[in-house]
Design a protein around this motif. Sequence first.
Motif, PDB file in Angstrom:
ATOM      1  N   GLU A 117       0.843  -1.210   0.000  1.00  0.00           N
ATOM      2  CA  GLU A 117       0.000   0.000   0.000  1.00  0.00           C
ATOM      3  C   GLU A 117       0.872   1.251   0.000  1.00  0.00           C
ATOM      4  O   GLU A 117       0.613   2.201  -0.739  1.00  0.00           O
ATOM      5  CB  GLU A 117      -0.930  -0.007   1.220  1.00  0.00           C
ATOM      6  CG  GLU A 117      -1.726   1.261   1.415  1.00  0.00           C
ATOM      7  CD  GLU A 117      -2.687   1.594   0.279  1.00  0.00           C
ATOM      8  OE1 GLU A 117      -3.109   2.767   0.190  1.00  0.00           O
ATOM      9  OE2 GLU A 117      -3.024   0.711  -0.530  1.00  0.00           O
ATOM     10  N   VAL A 118       1.914   1.243   0.811  1.00  0.00           N
ATOM     11  CA  VAL A 118       2.838   2.380   0.839  1.00  0.00           C
ATOM     12  C   VAL A 118       3.500   2.536  -0.527  1.00  0.00           C
ATOM     13  O   VAL A 118       3.617   3.641  -1.051  1.00  0.00           O
ATOM     14  CB  VAL A 118       3.895   2.203   1.960  1.00  0.00           C
ATOM     15  CG1 VAL A 118       4.982   3.264   1.849  1.00  0.00           C
ATOM     16  CG2 VAL A 118       3.229   2.248   3.329  1.00  0.00           C
ATOM     17  N   GLU A 119       3.912   1.419  -1.128  1.00  0.00           N
ATOM     18  CA  GLU A 119       4.534   1.495  -2.457  1.00  0.00           C
ATOM     19  C   GLU A 119       3.597   2.134  -3.476  1.00  0.00           C
ATOM     20  O   GLU A 119       4.011   2.971  -4.278  1.00  0.00           O
ATOM     21  CB  GLU A 119       4.960   0.105  -2.936  1.00  0.00           C
ATOM     22  CG  GLU A 119       5.640   0.153  -4.284  1.00  0.00           C
ATOM     23  CD  GLU A 119       6.142  -1.190  -4.764  1.00  0.00           C
ATOM     24  OE1 GLU A 119       6.561  -1.261  -5.940  1.00  0.00           O
ATOM     25  OE2 GLU A 119       6.127  -2.166  -4.007  1.00  0.00           O
ATOM     26  N   ARG A 120       2.330   1.740  -3.450  1.00  0.00           N
ATOM     27  CA  ARG A 120       1.353   2.316  -4.373  1.00  0.00           C
ATOM     28  C   ARG A 120       1.284   3.840  -4.210  1.00  0.00           C
ATOM     29  O   ARG A 120       1.171   4.578  -5.186  1.00  0.00           O
ATOM     30  CB  ARG A 120      -0.026   1.686  -4.135  1.00  0.00           C
ATOM     31  CG  ARG A 120      -1.086   2.132  -5.135  1.00  0.00           C
ATOM     32  CD  ARG A 120      -2.472   1.658  -4.745  1.00  0.00           C
ATOM     33  NE  ARG A 120      -2.948   2.217  -3.487  1.00  0.00           N
ATOM     34  CZ  ARG A 120      -3.361   3.471  -3.307  1.00  0.00           C
ATOM     35  NH1 ARG A 120      -3.339   4.326  -4.297  1.00  0.00           N
ATOM     36  NH2 ARG A 120      -3.785   3.882  -2.127  1.00  0.00           N
ATOM     37  N   LEU A 121       1.397   4.305  -2.969  1.00  0.00           N
ATOM     38  CA  LEU A 121       1.319   5.744  -2.703  1.00  0.00           C
ATOM     39  C   LEU A 121       2.573   6.501  -3.133  1.00  0.00           C
ATOM     40  O   LEU A 121       2.487   7.630  -3.612  1.00  0.00           O
ATOM     41  CB  LEU A 121       1.101   5.991  -1.199  1.00  0.00           C
ATOM     42  CG  LEU A 121      -0.237   5.567  -0.612  1.00  0.00           C
ATOM     43  CD1 LEU A 121      -0.197   5.679   0.905  1.00  0.00           C
ATOM     44  CD2 LEU A 121      -1.358   6.425  -1.179  1.00  0.00           C
ATOM     45  N   VAL A 122       3.746   5.894  -2.943  1.00  0.00           N
ATOM     46  CA  VAL A 122       4.997   6.645  -3.116  1.00  0.00           C
ATOM     47  C   VAL A 122       5.727   6.389  -4.428  1.00  0.00           C
ATOM     48  O   VAL A 122       6.563   7.202  -4.834  1.00  0.00           O
ATOM     49  CB  VAL A 122       5.957   6.391  -1.931  1.00  0.00           C
ATOM     50  CG1 VAL A 122       5.295   6.765  -0.605  1.00  0.00           C
ATOM     51  CG2 VAL A 122       6.464   4.963  -1.912  1.00  0.00           C
ATOM     52  N   ALA A 123       5.447   5.270  -5.101  1.00  0.00           N
ATOM     53  CA  ALA A 123       6.196   4.920  -6.321  1.00  0.00           C
ATOM     54  C   ALA A 123       6.133   6.003  -7.400  1.00  0.00           C
ATOM     55  O   ALA A 123       7.166   6.294  -8.022  1.00  0.00           O
ATOM     56  CB  ALA A 123       5.740   3.571  -6.867  1.00  0.00           C
ATOM     57  N   PRO A 124       4.973   6.630  -7.652  1.00  0.00           N
ATOM     58  CA  PRO A 124       4.961   7.667  -8.697  1.00  0.00           C
ATOM     59  C   PRO A 124       5.899   8.840  -8.386  1.00  0.00           C
ATOM     60  O   PRO A 124       6.621   9.312  -9.267  1.00  0.00           O
ATOM     61  CB  PRO A 124       3.495   8.121  -8.737  1.00  0.00           C
ATOM     62  CG  PRO A 124       2.729   6.937  -8.226  1.00  0.00           C
ATOM     63  CD  PRO A 124       3.609   6.337  -7.169  1.00  0.00           C
ATOM     64  N   THR A 125       5.914   9.281  -7.146  1.00  0.00           N
ATOM     65  CA  THR A 125       6.790  10.394  -6.774  1.00  0.00           C
ATOM     66  C   THR A 125       8.250   9.987  -6.853  1.00  0.00           C
ATOM     67  O   THR A 125       9.089  10.741  -7.359  1.00  0.00           O
ATOM     68  CB  THR A 125       6.446  10.892  -5.351  1.00  0.00           C
ATOM     69  OG1 THR A 125       5.091  11.350  -5.353  1.00  0.00           O
ATOM     70  CG2 THR A 125       7.370  12.011  -4.917  1.00  0.00           C
ATOM     71  N   PRO A 144      -0.717   6.196   6.000  1.00  0.00           N
ATOM     72  CA  PRO A 144      -1.170   4.818   5.818  1.00  0.00           C
ATOM     73  C   PRO A 144      -0.771   3.856   6.943  1.00  0.00           C
ATOM     74  O   PRO A 144      -1.282   2.746   7.008  1.00  0.00           O
ATOM     75  CB  PRO A 144      -0.485   4.402   4.511  1.00  0.00           C
ATOM     76  CG  PRO A 144       0.802   5.167   4.534  1.00  0.00           C
ATOM     77  CD  PRO A 144       0.448   6.496   5.165  1.00  0.00           C
ATOM     78  N   ILE A 145       0.131   4.292   7.824  1.00  0.00           N
ATOM     79  CA  ILE A 145       0.625   3.409   8.879  1.00  0.00           C
ATOM     80  C   ILE A 145       0.057   3.895  10.204  1.00  0.00           C
ATOM     81  O   ILE A 145       0.325   5.019  10.636  1.00  0.00           O
ATOM     82  CB  ILE A 145       2.167   3.405   8.890  1.00  0.00           C
ATOM     83  CG1 ILE A 145       2.673   2.951   7.516  1.00  0.00           C
ATOM     84  CG2 ILE A 145       2.697   2.505  10.005  1.00  0.00           C
ATOM     85  CD1 ILE A 145       4.148   3.114   7.309  1.00  0.00           C
ATOM     86  N   PRO A 146      -0.742   3.046  10.861  1.00  0.00           N
ATOM     87  CA  PRO A 146      -1.483   3.493  12.037  1.00  0.00           C
ATOM     88  C   PRO A 146      -0.648   3.671  13.309  1.00  0.00           C
ATOM     89  O   PRO A 146      -1.146   4.220  14.292  1.00  0.00           O
ATOM     90  CB  PRO A 146      -2.531   2.390  12.241  1.00  0.00           C
ATOM     91  CG  PRO A 146      -1.923   1.174  11.618  1.00  0.00           C
ATOM     92  CD  PRO A 146      -1.075   1.675  10.491  1.00  0.00           C
ATOM     93  N   THR A 147       0.605   3.243  13.318  1.00  0.00           N
ATOM     94  CA  THR A 147       1.438   3.358  14.515  1.00  0.00           C
ATOM     95  C   THR A 147       2.657   4.220  14.205  1.00  0.00           C
ATOM     96  O   THR A 147       2.938   4.531  13.053  1.00  0.00           O
ATOM     97  CB  THR A 147       1.941   1.967  14.963  1.00  0.00           C
ATOM     98  OG1 THR A 147       2.718   1.401  13.903  1.00  0.00           O
ATOM     99  CG2 THR A 147       0.787   1.040  15.296  1.00  0.00           C
ATOM    100  N   ALA A 148       3.374   4.573  15.259  1.00  0.00           N
ATOM    101  CA  ALA A 148       4.629   5.303  15.071  1.00  0.00           C
ATOM    102  C   ALA A 148       5.638   4.371  14.406  1.00  0.00           C
ATOM    103  O   ALA A 148       5.608   3.158  14.622  1.00  0.00           O
ATOM    104  CB  ALA A 148       5.155   5.773  16.423  1.00  0.00           C
ATOM    105  N   TYR A 149       6.503   4.935  13.586  1.00  0.00           N
ATOM    106  CA  TYR A 149       7.499   4.130  12.884  1.00  0.00           C
ATOM    107  C   TYR A 149       8.704   4.995  12.534  1.00  0.00           C
ATOM    108  O   TYR A 149       8.627   6.218  12.514  1.00  0.00           O
ATOM    109  CB  TYR A 149       6.925   3.510  11.605  1.00  0.00           C
ATOM    110  CG  TYR A 149       6.490   4.534  10.581  1.00  0.00           C
ATOM    111  CD1 TYR A 149       7.348   4.987   9.592  1.00  0.00           C
ATOM    112  CD2 TYR A 149       5.206   5.081  10.633  1.00  0.00           C
ATOM    113  CE1 TYR A 149       6.954   5.945   8.682  1.00  0.00           C
ATOM    114  CE2 TYR A 149       4.797   6.039   9.722  1.00  0.00           C
ATOM    115  CZ  TYR A 149       5.683   6.466   8.747  1.00  0.00           C
ATOM    116  OH  TYR A 149       5.275   7.419   7.848  1.00  0.00           O
TER     117      TYR A 149
END
Length: 191
Positions: A21-29, A83-88
């Motif tokens: 899901e993160v990849e889908r969000l960031v890959a275009p940028t 997209p990530i519900p916790t701290a990271y």
Amino acid sequence: MAAATRADNRYRKTSEGLGAEVERLVAPTLGELGFDVVRIHLGGDRRATLQVMIERRDGRNVNVDDCATASRALSAILDVEDPIPTAYLLEVSSPGIDRPLTRLDDFSRFAGHLARLELSVPHDGRKRFTGALAGVEDDKILLDCDGDRLAVSFTALAKAKLVLTDALIAEHQEAEAAEAADAALPEEGKH
């Protein structure tokens, strides 16, 4: 079959679960910045770490400035999209010399090098193989292993990575030396 393209998801195993899901969000940028995603993984025991491996589309080695550029862009997107519900912790890196092989075209690109493959389903009763990459035929990874040439379906692949060898290190050092020589040239002399 024509070579798999960067955008052809059938021939990519770069990220799973929330990482996908993160990849889908960031890959275009990242693509606009000249990077491809090698793998995104969310893991960690005590504190979650979002590991983002990138490589440059121009084939040059990823450097610290590239990681910083990608990290700033990723942080902006992830802060907005959340997209990530916790701290990271966000960790951006190159794939390294003994990199994971996550796209079908990686197996052609690194033909001749030693690789370790793990399959999701057994092939001839085994799930793990180490051998010299011999390219790709249709959607099959060709691997010279134990005196035989195996043809393993990309869809059966669980994970794969290059094995650190003297030849792989030498190739990496040659690429670094060429980049350093190119960087030393005046702008009009660069290719």
